[in-house]
Design a protein around this motif. Structure first.
Motif: not given
Length: 312
Positions: A205-229
């Protein structure tokens, strides 16, 4: 004439007498008490001379024995001394060697079938200097750390010479095909990380975690999150905001479920309040955007159960 003849006879007599006297003196026997003068060195001088000759001979024998012993111990041969061999390409040193003073060489390499080991009780330091004697690079291997001081540090592959790791004052470049961090705490970065692709290992598994603060994902042309299966889950403790400043929020699925929505109720005077079980509801929206359910009727019942909007 008679006078001259007489003179000649007298001269002959004198010559004969001189000859006889000389012959008699040579034939006279020598007396026993004649004084003799021996030739050579005798007495204590002779003994001292023999002593010095013997001492010199002993010294020569000892020196010869010591020379032979040194040649045997140091293993002197025609090619060199001991483990040190002098060849056409340079000096060949075999075995363990100790250098008490600085060693200046152009190249050091081991045999093809053995490694090269540099060992020191404190540390091993390798310095590189320019033609002016200034220090340009230094590699120190100590008991606590390995330190490299230079303008640029590179690690290259043995096969094709490709740069696997390089570091300078501006950036650090990793040229390996895969960077693997096996620590339990992972990798810690003090600032931003730029990468075009983040991928977990197969069957992991891939895990992105911020234990005590915020987790920010930014992209000027879009952010895509995909789960194919699998599923995509977004879980939060307080509020989940979906915001689009210019576009729309599009939900495309066969089934859209909104669970735990509040349900509005009719006043007690309403005829539909006597229903025993309600299975169909109407989705209503408050002016502030809050969604709630209202029991379905012949017409719209949102206005009748709009009292739930007063609670928000």
């Amino acid at each position: 004439m008679d006078r001259s003849t007489n003179l000649d006879i007298e001269e002959l007599k004198m010559t004969r007498e001189q000859y006889i006297l000389a012959t008699q003196q040579n034939n006279l026997p020598r007396t026993e008490n004649a004084q003799l003068y021996p030739v050579g060195i005798y007495g204590w001088r002779k003994r001292c001379l023999y002593f010095f000759v013997l001492l010199l001979l002993v010294t020569m024998i000892v020196n010869l024995a010591m020379t032979i012993w040194i040649l045997k111990v140091m293993n002197f041969t025609v090619d060199g001394m001991g483990n040190l061999r002098v060849t056409k390409k340079g000096i060949r040193l075999e075995g363990i060697s100790e250098f008490l003073l600085p060693l200046y060489v152009k190249e050091i390499h081991s045999r093809k079938d053995s490694p090269l080991v540099l060992q020191s009780d404190r540390n091993v330091t390798v310095n590189a200097r320019n033609h002016m004697g200034q220090l340009t690079g230094q590699l120190t291997v100590g008991a606590d750390a390995v330190e490299a001081q230079c303008k640029r540090f590179e690690v290259r592959a043995s096969e094709d010479g490709r740069v696997l790791f390089s570091a300078d004052e501006d950036e650090i470049t990793i040229g390996a095909e895969k960077l693997k961090v096996t620590g339990t705490e992972g990798a810690v970065f003090g600032h931003s990380v730029e990468t075009p692709h983040i991928r977990a290992e197969p069957s992991q598994d891939l895990r992105l975690e911020s234990p005590t603060r915020s987790l920010i994902m930014e992209a000027p042309r879009g952010v895509q999150v995909s789960a194919a299966a699998g599923d995509f889950k977004a879980i939060c403790r307080k509020e989940l905001h979906l915001q689009s400043t210019e576009g729309a929020i599009f939900l495309n699925a066969k089934t859209i479920r909104l669970g735990n929505l509040p349900t509005g109720s009719f006043p007690s005077s309403s005829p539909s309040s006597s229903s025993s079980r309600q299975t169909v509801y109407e989705l209503c929206v408050c002016p502030n955007g809050k969604l709630y359910l209202s029991p379905a009727g012949v017409g719209s019942t949102c206005q009748s159960s709009s009292n739930i909007c007063l609670w928000s």
